[in-house]
Design a protein around this motif. Structure first.
Motif, PDB file in Angstrom:
ATOM      1  N   PRO A 381      38.115 -64.693  22.383  1.00 39.99           N
ATOM      2  CA  PRO A 381      37.626 -66.149  22.722  1.00 39.99           C
ATOM      3  C   PRO A 381      36.751 -65.942  24.218  1.00 39.99           C
ATOM      4  O   PRO A 381      35.870 -66.682  24.441  1.00 39.99           O
ATOM      5  CB  PRO A 381      38.661 -67.114  22.809  1.00 39.99           C
ATOM      6  N   ALA A 382      37.452 -65.192  24.913  1.00 40.47           N
ATOM      7  CA  ALA A 382      37.089 -64.979  26.374  1.00 40.47           C
ATOM      8  C   ALA A 382      35.445 -64.379  25.911  1.00 40.47           C
ATOM      9  O   ALA A 382      34.504 -64.711  26.942  1.00 40.47           O
ATOM     10  CB  ALA A 382      37.858 -64.347  27.252  1.00 40.47           C
ATOM     11  N   VAL A 383      35.371 -63.373  25.394  1.00 41.45           N
ATOM     12  CA  VAL A 383      34.104 -62.706  25.352  1.00 41.45           C
ATOM     13  C   VAL A 383      33.200 -63.544  24.451  1.00 41.45           C
ATOM     14  O   VAL A 383      32.043 -63.623  24.924  1.00 41.45           O
ATOM     15  CB  VAL A 383      34.477 -61.380  24.414  1.00 41.45           C
ATOM     16  N   GLU A 384      33.543 -64.390  23.622  1.00 39.44           N
ATOM     17  CA  GLU A 384      32.639 -65.290  23.049  1.00 39.44           C
ATOM     18  C   GLU A 384      31.987 -66.305  23.807  1.00 39.44           C
ATOM     19  O   GLU A 384      30.792 -66.521  23.924  1.00 39.44           O
ATOM     20  CB  GLU A 384      33.456 -66.150  21.892  1.00 39.44           C
ATOM     21  N   MET A 385      32.926 -66.597  24.861  1.00 41.14           N
ATOM     22  CA  MET A 385      32.418 -67.759  25.827  1.00 41.14           C
ATOM     23  C   MET A 385      31.267 -66.912  26.825  1.00 41.14           C
ATOM     24  O   MET A 385      30.394 -67.345  27.172  1.00 41.14           O
ATOM     25  CB  MET A 385      33.369 -68.167  26.777  1.00 41.14           C
ATOM     26  N   LEU A 431      41.173 -61.848  35.441  1.00 36.96           N
ATOM     27  CA  LEU A 431      40.841 -63.210  35.528  1.00 36.96           C
ATOM     28  C   LEU A 431      41.992 -64.116  34.876  1.00 36.96           C
ATOM     29  O   LEU A 431      42.850 -63.717  34.167  1.00 36.96           O
ATOM     30  CB  LEU A 431      39.482 -63.323  34.861  1.00 36.96           C
ATOM     31  N   ASP A 432      41.519 -65.562  35.340  1.00 39.29           N
ATOM     32  CA  ASP A 432      42.623 -66.213  34.911  1.00 39.29           C
ATOM     33  C   ASP A 432      42.144 -67.135  33.665  1.00 39.29           C
ATOM     34  O   ASP A 432      40.844 -67.691  33.834  1.00 39.29           O
ATOM     35  CB  ASP A 432      42.931 -67.503  35.936  1.00 39.29           C
ATOM     36  N   TYR A 433      42.795 -67.175  32.371  1.00 38.99           N
ATOM     37  CA  TYR A 433      42.251 -67.509  31.260  1.00 38.99           C
ATOM     38  C   TYR A 433      41.458 -68.999  30.994  1.00 38.99           C
ATOM     39  O   TYR A 433      40.343 -68.881  30.996  1.00 38.99           O
ATOM     40  CB  TYR A 433      43.037 -67.400  30.207  1.00 38.99           C
ATOM     41  N   ILE A 434      42.147 -69.783  31.148  1.00 39.69           N
ATOM     42  CA  ILE A 434      41.723 -71.359  31.069  1.00 39.69           C
ATOM     43  C   ILE A 434      40.628 -71.446  32.279  1.00 39.69           C
ATOM     44  O   ILE A 434      39.669 -72.068  31.922  1.00 39.69           O
ATOM     45  CB  ILE A 434      42.858 -72.400  31.034  1.00 39.69           C
ATOM     46  N   PRO A 435      40.854 -71.187  33.533  1.00 39.72           N
ATOM     47  CA  PRO A 435      39.843 -71.619  34.475  1.00 39.72           C
ATOM     48  C   PRO A 435      38.589 -70.880  34.300  1.00 39.72           C
ATOM     49  O   PRO A 435      37.429 -71.485  34.416  1.00 39.72           O
ATOM     50  CB  PRO A 435      40.805 -71.001  35.889  1.00 39.72           C
ATOM     51  N   TYR A 436      38.816 -69.442  33.958  1.00 38.39           N
ATOM     52  CA  TYR A 436      37.608 -68.806  33.682  1.00 38.39           C
ATOM     53  C   TYR A 436      36.735 -69.361  32.292  1.00 38.39           C
ATOM     54  O   TYR A 436      35.554 -69.579  32.567  1.00 38.39           O
ATOM     55  CB  TYR A 436      37.844 -67.304  33.023  1.00 38.39           C
ATOM     56  N   LEU A 437      37.517 -69.683  31.228  1.00 41.25           N
ATOM     57  CA  LEU A 437      36.593 -70.470  30.210  1.00 41.25           C
ATOM     58  C   LEU A 437      35.938 -71.675  30.583  1.00 41.25           C
ATOM     59  O   LEU A 437      35.003 -72.034  30.238  1.00 41.25           O
ATOM     60  CB  LEU A 437      37.579 -70.745  28.983  1.00 41.25           C
ATOM     61  N   ASP A 438      36.981 -72.474  31.141  1.00 38.62           N
ATOM     62  CA  ASP A 438      36.113 -73.761  31.853  1.00 38.62           C
ATOM     63  C   ASP A 438      35.173 -73.792  32.529  1.00 38.62           C
ATOM     64  O   ASP A 438      34.458 -74.514  32.485  1.00 38.62           O
ATOM     65  CB  ASP A 438      37.303 -74.485  32.536  1.00 38.62           C
ATOM     66  N   ASP A 439      35.187 -72.875  33.605  1.00 37.96           N
ATOM     67  CA  ASP A 439      34.019 -72.457  34.594  1.00 37.96           C
ATOM     68  C   ASP A 439      32.780 -72.039  33.792  1.00 37.96           C
ATOM     69  O   ASP A 439      31.570 -72.830  34.077  1.00 37.96           O
ATOM     70  CB  ASP A 439      34.384 -71.342  35.447  1.00 37.96           C
ATOM     71  N   LEU A 440      33.011 -71.090  32.843  1.00 33.37           N
ATOM     72  CA  LEU A 440      31.703 -70.755  31.977  1.00 33.37           C
ATOM     73  C   LEU A 440      31.168 -71.939  31.248  1.00 33.37           C
ATOM     74  O   LEU A 440      30.151 -72.221  31.239  1.00 33.37           O
ATOM     75  CB  LEU A 440      31.753 -69.662  31.263  1.00 33.37           C
ATOM     76  N   GLN A 443      29.262 -74.722  32.691  1.00 36.75           N
ATOM     77  CA  GLN A 443      27.789 -74.517  33.061  1.00 36.75           C
ATOM     78  C   GLN A 443      26.632 -74.754  32.052  1.00 36.75           C
ATOM     79  O   GLN A 443      25.522 -74.702  32.300  1.00 36.75           O
ATOM     80  CB  GLN A 443      27.374 -72.818  33.620  1.00 36.75           C
ATOM     81  N   PHE A 444      27.128 -74.949  30.885  1.00 35.94           N
ATOM     82  CA  PHE A 444      26.371 -75.443  29.882  1.00 35.94           C
ATOM     83  C   PHE A 444      26.888 -76.469  28.749  1.00 35.94           C
ATOM     84  O   PHE A 444      26.277 -76.460  27.708  1.00 35.94           O
ATOM     85  CB  PHE A 444      25.731 -74.178  28.829  1.00 35.94           C
ATOM     86  N   GLY A 445      27.795 -77.127  29.372  1.00 36.48           N
ATOM     87  CA  GLY A 445      28.119 -78.397  28.680  1.00 36.48           C
ATOM     88  C   GLY A 445      28.936 -78.447  27.580  1.00 36.48           C
ATOM     89  O   GLY A 445      28.968 -79.355  26.703  1.00 36.48           O
ATOM     90  N   VAL A 446      29.989 -77.367  27.515  1.00 38.78           N
ATOM     91  CA  VAL A 446      30.938 -77.357  26.399  1.00 38.78           C
ATOM     92  C   VAL A 446      32.355 -77.514  26.852  1.00 38.78           C
ATOM     93  O   VAL A 446      33.231 -77.357  25.977  1.00 38.78           O
ATOM     94  CB  VAL A 446      30.505 -75.842  25.593  1.00 38.78           C
ATOM     95  N   ARG A 447      32.378 -77.713  27.910  1.00 44.83           N
ATOM     96  CA  ARG A 447      33.803 -77.890  28.628  1.00 44.83           C
ATOM     97  C   ARG A 447      34.317 -79.286  28.148  1.00 44.83           C
ATOM     98  O   ARG A 447      33.812 -80.205  27.934  1.00 44.83           O
ATOM     99  CB  ARG A 447      33.879 -78.014  30.135  1.00 44.83           C
ATOM    100  N   PRO A 448      35.440 -79.362  27.450  1.00 51.63           N
ATOM    101  CA  PRO A 448      36.277 -80.565  26.806  1.00 51.63           C
ATOM    102  C   PRO A 448      36.040 -81.592  27.792  1.00 51.63           C
ATOM    103  O   PRO A 448      36.742 -81.388  29.111  1.00 51.63           O
ATOM    104  CB  PRO A 448      37.599 -79.993  26.646  1.00 51.63           C
ATOM    105  N   LYS A 449      35.689 -82.799  27.356  1.00 52.47           N
ATOM    106  CA  LYS A 449      35.774 -84.091  28.221  1.00 52.47           C
ATOM    107  C   LYS A 449      36.959 -84.812  28.047  1.00 52.47           C
ATOM    108  O   LYS A 449      37.090 -85.686  27.153  1.00 52.47           O
ATOM    109  CB  LYS A 449      34.707 -84.865  28.146  1.00 52.47           C
ATOM    110  N   LEU A 450      37.909 -84.431  28.877  1.00 49.82           N
ATOM    111  CA  LEU A 450      39.186 -84.859  28.730  1.00 49.82           C
ATOM    112  C   LEU A 450      39.628 -86.492  28.460  1.00 49.82           C
ATOM    113  O   LEU A 450      39.985 -87.053  27.740  1.00 49.82           O
ATOM    114  CB  LEU A 450      40.352 -84.237  29.583  1.00 49.82           C
ATOM    115  N   LEU A 451      39.165 -86.893  29.644  1.00 51.08           N
ATOM    116  CA  LEU A 451      38.901 -88.437  29.805  1.00 51.08           C
ATOM    117  C   LEU A 451      38.435 -89.323  28.757  1.00 51.08           C
ATOM    118  O   LEU A 451      38.850 -90.121  28.157  1.00 51.08           O
ATOM    119  CB  LEU A 451      38.392 -88.992  31.086  1.00 51.08           C
TER     120      LEU A 451
END
Length: 544
Positions: A381-385, A431-440, A443-451
């Protein structure tokens, strides 16, 4: 005009890169030197130089829900931890479903990748390939994605062991290892305690007369399961755990985790105790190693000091005579012989990449190296991101910062990890898994919008916030949004359970004890409140 992209390698990373290129309207051409897809996960009886290799019994260390691609769940009947053949089957299903095979040129080796003379303005590359029959071809590509992996160049440090030339037994690297049959009834030393070293030592110990596992640093050992026998990565790779990791002192976290691991088996007693803290380096994932030690079939030893013929001398002064074989599980150098030396000087050198992807020295960001990192989490999943982000950069939707800022970011990350990894080369891969995925993803609007999720869809929001960080979370919004993401998240535990529902079992006997305890607790609360009120009335009444 459609931009052409060369993808080097058709393993899991190459396949997802081809798919991401197609989603962004690019024209991918994937070059695969072998005759099939799968890369590391395709078992071959005889290892082939320059290609990854695996052993027959290999079972993955990350569970299926955590390691699948974000818009293509693993088949529900697959076990949580799959044999390598089942993961290869999944990759075949993925390639067929998204019609990727027609973009792959098999038995075609990439010989060189060079910048065109007008690179500063065009960003284009000259790629020279050679087919199976020896025919060479030069093509022009607008971008190159390197997905050839980091397990193709094994490191066998014979020069680090004085006297090894006097050893007359058999030896090999884990890259060559296939099964324990050649070691039946022999005395074997396994050198190195990474995941391969642990697996191979355990497997050989079932066939060999004696198995010794030599390690310089030791390791922390975790099993594949957590409470109730559920996959451990689905319990620990969550957003609450990531938050605690970010805000609490690393020493405190290390103490708590190490205490928990030692409750299961005392690492000092078992000879496993490492020099590093658990938060500084990836643990060994192995369910059987402690049991093999407990039964005496596998013996832990320190680093090898020297060889004296068939006798192995260890750093603590102990010796082991009549050793028949040595298996070196001593890792790999990543190798990209087709890249210019200005980008990759050669094996053993540190690879400097912005966000673990882009060489910062290149004027135009049209060459990316994917999948070269180490993480506590799943690589796929990290490579996919990475691939989703890279293709957005190639199409111009995302702009990279100036070179100076990229170098500063790289140095900051390196310094952060150098404390736990004295080797700069290893530190640069972390690298740190979740922070890395969230960071990338951000940058193109696919990070989960938790609120928004919690307000509009509380059930889904709580699953994303408190549950395992499965890849589907990154398909809820933005480019590449997948309509099935919500359902995939809400049914992920059902897919964990399904392959184990192979026998009808009686329901656990009903018990009134929880209800009685709840009623008793409520009665105590009521009694305490009444007593408090009576006491207040008594204190408030006038004395006689």
């Amino acid at each position: 005009m459609v931009r052409r992209v060369a993808v080097v390698g058709a393993g899991s990373s190459g396949l997802v890169c081809v798919k991401c290129c197609l989603e962004e309207g690019l024209e991918p051409v994937c070059f695969e030197s072998s005759n099939d897809i799968g890369g590391l996960w395709r078992f071959r009886e005889n290892p082939e130089p320059g290609r990854s290799s695996t052993y027959r019994s290999l079972v993955v260390n990350t569970s299926k829900e955590m390691m699948c691609f974000s818009d293509f769940p693993m088949p529900a009947h697959f076990p949580s931890y799959m044999h390598n053949s089942q993961l290869l089957q999944y990759l075949r299903l993925y390639a067929t479903h998204f019609d990727l095979l027609r973009h792959i040129r098999f038995q075609t080796t990439v010989l060189s990748v060079k910048q065109r003379p007008d690179f500063s303005s065009s960003g284009q590359w000259e790629v020279v390939t050679e087919s199976r029959d020896g025919h060479r071809e030069q093509q022009i590509f607008d971008a190159v994605l390197v997905c050839s992996g980091q397990y193709t160049s094994p490191v066998t440090p014979l020069k680090d062991f004085p006297g090894f030339e006097t050893f007359r037994g058999q030896y090999c690297h884990s890259w060559e290892y296939k099964d324990p049959d050649p070691y039946q009834g022999k005395k074997v030393v396994v050198v190195g305690i990474g995941n391969s070293g642990g697996d191979i030592a355990v497997e050989i110990s079932r066939a060999a007369k004696q198995t010794l596992l030599s390690t310089r640093q030791g390791t922390w050992v975790m099993g594949r399961t957590s409470s109730r026998g559920l996959p451990v990565d689905m319990s620990v790779i969550t957003r609450p755990v990531a938050l605690l990791t970010a805000v609490l002192p690393r020493r405190l976290l290390s103490w708590a985790i190490e205490r928990s691991l030692n409750q299961k088996y005392d690492h000092q007693l078992y000879g496993l105790m490492p020099r590093h803290r658990i938060m500084d380096y990836r643990p060994l994932i192995n369910d059987e190693l402690p049991v093999r030690i407990l039964t005496g079939l596998l013996v832990m030893k320190p680093n090898i000091q020297e060889f004296r013929g068939s006798t192995v001398v260890f750093e603590d002064g102990t010796t082991e005579a009549q050793v028949d074989a040595v298996v070196f599980c001593t890792g790999y150098n990543y190798s990209f012989p087709f890249l210019p030396s200005s980008i990759f000087p050669g094996p053993g050198h540190e690879l400097t990449l912005y966000k673990h992807v882009f060489p910062p020295w290149i004027e135009c960001p049209t060459l990316a190296v994917l999948g070269v990192f180490q993480v506590i989490g799943s690589i796929m999943p990290a490579v996919e991101m990475q691939a989703r982000w890279v293709t957005r950069v190639i199409t111009g939707f995302i702009q990279l910062p100036p070179k100076e800022k990229m170098l500063k970011d790289i140095e900051k990350e390196r310094k952060r990890y150098i404390k736990g990894h004295p080797c700069p080369k290893v530190a640069s891969l972390q690298l740190d898994y979740i922070p890395y995925l969230d960071d990338l993803a951000g940058q193109f609007g696919v990070r989960p919008k938790l609120l928004r999720l919690l307000l509009r869809d509380p059930h889904l929001g709580l699953s994303v916030l408190l549950g395992p960080c499965t890849p589907y979370q990154y398909r809820l919004y933005g480019p590449g949004q997948w309509a099935g993401a919500r359902q995939a998240i809400l049914t992920q535990w059902e897919r964990v359970a399904q392959p184990m529902k192979t026998r009808a079992v009686p329901e656990p006997p009903s018990s009134r004890l929880p209800l009685l305890l709840a009623l008793s607790g409520a009665a105590l609360v009521v009694a305490a409140v009444c007593a408090r009120n009576n006491l207040q009335d008594l204190l408030a009444s006038p004395s006689n």
